[in-house]
Design a protein around this motif. Structure first.
Motif, mmCIF file in Angstrom:
data_model
loop_
_atom_site.group_PDB
_atom_site.id
_atom_site.type_symbol
_atom_site.label_atom_id
_atom_site.label_comp_id
_atom_site.label_asym_id
_atom_site.label_seq_id
_atom_site.Cartn_x
_atom_site.Cartn_y
_atom_site.Cartn_z
ATOM 1 N N SER A 24 0.840 -1.188 0.000
ATOM 2 C CA SER A 24 0.000 0.000 0.000
ATOM 3 C C SER A 24 0.878 1.241 0.000
ATOM 4 N N SER A 25 0.425 2.290 -0.674
ATOM 5 C CA SER A 25 1.192 3.535 -0.703
ATOM 6 C C SER A 25 1.068 4.312 0.598
ATOM 7 N N GLY A 26 0.044 3.952 1.408
ATOM 8 C CA GLY A 26 -0.138 4.601 2.703
ATOM 9 C C GLY A 26 -0.713 6.003 2.621
ATOM 10 N N GLY A 27 -1.214 6.406 1.470
ATOM 11 C CA GLY A 27 -1.790 7.748 1.315
ATOM 12 C C GLY A 27 -2.302 7.947 -0.091
ATOM 13 N N ASP A 28 -2.513 9.216 -0.464
ATOM 14 C CA ASP A 28 -3.042 9.525 -1.796
ATOM 15 C C ASP A 28 -1.960 9.563 -2.868
ATOM 16 N N GLU A 29 -0.697 9.613 -2.455
ATOM 17 C CA GLU A 29 0.406 9.690 -3.406
ATOM 18 C C GLU A 29 0.702 8.311 -3.988
ATOM 19 N N ASP A 30 0.874 8.260 -5.304
ATOM 20 C CA ASP A 30 1.261 7.011 -5.957
ATOM 21 C C ASP A 30 2.769 6.807 -5.828
ATOM 22 N N ILE A 31 3.168 5.550 -5.678
ATOM 23 C CA ILE A 31 4.585 5.203 -5.606
ATOM 24 C C ILE A 31 4.902 4.245 -6.746
ATOM 25 N N ARG A 32 5.899 4.570 -7.568
ATOM 26 C CA ARG A 32 6.316 3.726 -8.677
ATOM 27 C C ARG A 32 7.700 3.155 -8.393
ATOM 28 N N MET A 33 7.827 1.876 -8.666
ATOM 29 C CA MET A 33 9.126 1.238 -8.514
ATOM 30 C C MET A 33 9.232 0.119 -9.545
ATOM 31 N N HIS A 34 10.015 0.376 -10.597
ATOM 32 C CA HIS A 34 10.218 -0.604 -11.671
ATOM 33 C C HIS A 34 8.873 -1.040 -12.251
ATOM 34 N N GLY A 35 8.439 -2.272 -12.029
ATOM 35 C CA GLY A 35 7.223 -2.759 -12.679
ATOM 36 C C GLY A 35 5.976 -2.695 -11.840
ATOM 37 N N VAL A 36 6.022 -1.963 -10.697
ATOM 38 C CA VAL A 36 4.853 -1.913 -9.815
ATOM 39 C C VAL A 36 4.472 -0.463 -9.522
ATOM 40 N N LEU A 37 3.176 -0.233 -9.414
ATOM 41 C CA LEU A 37 2.626 1.062 -9.012
ATOM 42 C C LEU A 37 1.788 0.841 -7.763
ATOM 43 N N LEU A 38 2.170 1.475 -6.651
ATOM 44 C CA LEU A 38 1.359 1.418 -5.438
ATOM 45 C C LEU A 38 0.318 2.527 -5.531
ATOM 46 N N ASP A 39 -0.899 2.131 -5.858
ATOM 47 C CA ASP A 39 -2.009 3.063 -6.057
ATOM 48 C C ASP A 39 -2.978 2.873 -4.888
ATOM 49 N N ARG A 40 -2.851 3.731 -3.884
ATOM 50 C CA ARG A 40 -3.624 3.614 -2.647
ATOM 51 C C ARG A 40 -3.395 2.241 -2.006
ATOM 52 N N ASP A 41 -4.365 1.361 -1.991
ATOM 53 C CA ASP A 41 -4.209 0.065 -1.322
ATOM 54 C C ASP A 41 -3.960 -1.079 -2.298
ATOM 55 N N TYR A 42 -3.499 -0.765 -3.515
ATOM 56 C CA TYR A 42 -3.332 -1.800 -4.527
ATOM 57 C C TYR A 42 -1.935 -1.763 -5.137
ATOM 58 N N PRO A 43 -1.204 -2.889 -5.076
ATOM 59 C CA PRO A 43 0.088 -2.978 -5.791
ATOM 60 C C PRO A 43 -0.174 -3.376 -7.244
ATOM 61 N N ARG A 44 -0.264 -2.405 -8.133
ATOM 62 C CA ARG A 44 -0.717 -2.645 -9.498
ATOM 63 C C ARG A 44 0.465 -2.862 -10.440
ATOM 64 N N LEU A 45 0.347 -3.861 -11.278
ATOM 65 C CA LEU A 45 1.405 -4.180 -12.240
ATOM 66 C C LEU A 45 1.387 -3.181 -13.393
ATOM 67 N N ILE A 46 2.556 -2.601 -13.664
ATOM 68 C CA ILE A 46 2.714 -1.767 -14.854
ATOM 69 C C ILE A 46 3.737 -2.377 -15.805
ATOM 70 N N GLY A 47 4.621 -3.237 -15.284
ATOM 71 C CA GLY A 47 5.582 -3.939 -16.130
ATOM 72 C C GLY A 47 6.443 -2.998 -16.943
ATOM 73 N N LEU A 48 6.451 -3.209 -18.244
ATOM 74 C CA LEU A 48 7.248 -2.398 -19.154
ATOM 75 C C LEU A 48 6.592 -1.061 -19.469
ATOM 76 N N LEU A 49 5.329 -0.882 -19.050
ATOM 77 C CA LEU A 49 4.606 0.348 -19.333
ATOM 78 C C LEU A 49 4.678 1.279 -18.131
ATOM 79 N N ASP A 50 3.939 2.375 -18.179
ATOM 80 C CA ASP A 50 3.898 3.297 -17.043
ATOM 81 C C ASP A 50 2.486 3.524 -16.531
ATOM 82 N N ASP A 51 1.508 2.746 -17.050
ATOM 83 C CA ASP A 51 0.122 2.901 -16.624
ATOM 84 C C ASP A 51 -0.545 1.530 -16.603
ATOM 85 N N PRO A 52 -1.063 1.088 -15.438
ATOM 86 C CA PRO A 52 -1.681 -0.237 -15.361
ATOM 87 C C PRO A 52 -2.946 -0.367 -16.203
#
Length: 397
Positions: free
Chosen positions: A140-168
């Motif tokens: 979880s990102s723990g707030g309203d701010e999104d966190i990106r790290m390589h192939g994952v986007l922490l969007d609120r309470d969801y670790p969303r896969l972005i892989g080679l892209l930048d938008d799940p």
């Protein structure tokens, strides 16, 4: 050797087209696949073949010409000019894509799709878990701010896969062609593995519109091909079992996350989409004939609300920015493509393209995708199937 080199370019196209986040900003996005196409044909100019223009392509060119013309009436002409230059670039790349792909037999094209899909999803999944590892498996990102790290986007309470892209949300759109191909070609082990891999990556995006599109094309395939449901369940059983095991012994409760994500649409207004869609309709009603001008919605919305947002609905975007005339041309283009799928018996002989078309239509209802490279890739792959004699001869009476 020449054909092998050309096949590598084809594979490169199917991979690099997903690497838009590594593009060069020159006022518009100069993407890796564009550099590949221009670089290859710079040294093989004689190989460029301007294939016959079909009815749906003629309508498409007319639509983009009119859409660009609406920039004359725009309040923010700089934005319009930037996207018009992008239109020109993308359509030039489409013609090169079409020339390249049309030079291969359909079986070779399908082989490239299968191999590229495995590579795309495999690398994306590795980047996803590597990103989670770098974040200490924080889910979880723990707030309203999104966190990106390589192939994952922490969007609120969801670790969303972005892989080679930048938008799940765009990941499943990019994966639609691969997913549909594996789904309709389960005869080989590699394709069954490919389907599992694509399905896992799609689920990990937690994209509601994308997952709805994938579910729709699975049901549609069962209907048009009379596939036994048990055949698909056997293919998905491993991933379902792994999901239960992971959910049981870790805090990665994927089934709970999916349920929360799907049932939360009423609480978050479709991630704010309903409010944006209402604004798009207001802009359309203010200029119903020609719209507010190409690529002007975001500027209008920023002016009125102080927030920079996209429409997240291609149909409403076209309606608001180009009015009744623009949306009519857009719908006629889509109708001509559907007619080609029907008259060319694509649903029978290349069902993956038939399913991919409907998957793309559903997803662009939730995405702003004018122009979108995957739509042009779909059209370029479709072209040999509706033109080449080696495909029409396979049609069974």
């Amino acid at each position: 050797m020449k054909q092998n080199r050309k096949y590598l370019v084809l594979m490169g196209l199917f991979i690099l087209i997903h690497l838009g986040k590594y593009s060069i900003d020159v006022g518009f996005s100069l993407q890796p696949y564009m550099l590949l196409l221009f670089g290859y044909y710079l040294f093989h100019l004689r190989e460029v073949v301007f294939e016959k223009t079909t009815e749906h392509e003629a309508t498409m060119y007319l639509f983009y010409l009119y859409y660009a013309f609406t920039g004359v009436f725009s309040l923010f002409p700089a934005s319009s000019l930037r996207i018009i230059l992008g239109f020109i670039l993308v359509i030039c790349c489409y013609l090169l894509m079409k020339s390249l792909i049309a030079g291969f037999p359909t079986k070779v094209i399908e082989k490239a799709v299968a191999n590229a899909g495995l590579l795309f999803n495999g690398l994306s999944l590795l980047l996803y878990f590597y990103g989670l590892k770098q974040l200490g498996f924080q889910l979880s990102s723990g707030g309203d701010e999104d966190i990106r790290m390589h192939g994952v986007l922490l969007d609120r309470d969801y670790p969303r896969l972005i892989g080679l892209l930048d938008d799940p949300n765009f990941y499943i759109l990019h994966n639609t062609l691969f997913f549909a191909y594996y789904l309709t070609n389960l005869q080989t082990r590699n394709n069954r593995y490919g389907l599992l891999l694509a399905a896992v990556c799609n689920v990990l995006t937690f994209s509601r519109g994308g997952l709805a599109a994938m579910l729709f094309i699975v049901v549609m395939y069962i209907f048009i091909k009379r596939v036994k449901i048990w055949t698909l369940l056997k293919t998905f059983s491993i991933s379902i079992a792994v999901g239960f095991i992971v959910s049981r012994f870790t805090n990665f409760n994927i089934f709970g996350m999916i349920t929360d994500r799907m049932t939360g649409i009423g609480n978050d207004g479709g991630s704010g989409r309903f409010e944006i869609w209402d604004k798009a309709l207001q802009y359309f009603l203010g200029s119903p004939l020609v719209g507010i001008g190409v690529f002007n919605f975001s500027d209008y919305y920023l002016r009125d609300t102080g927030k920079l947002k996209y429409v997240h609905n291609t149909f409403l975007e076209v309606l608001a920015e180009s009015g009744v005339i623009g949306i009519s041309l857009f719908l006629v283009m889509l109708a001509f493509i559907f007619a080609k799928l029907q008259t060319g018996k694509i649903y029978r002989n290349a069902p993956y393209l038939y399913l991919a078309y409907f998957g793309i239509l559903i997803q662009i209802f939730f995405l702003s995708s004018i122009p979108n490279e995957m739509f042009f890739l779909f059209l370029a792959v479709l072209y040999p199937y509706i033109i080449k004699e080696n495909f029409t001869s396979r049609i069974r009476p």
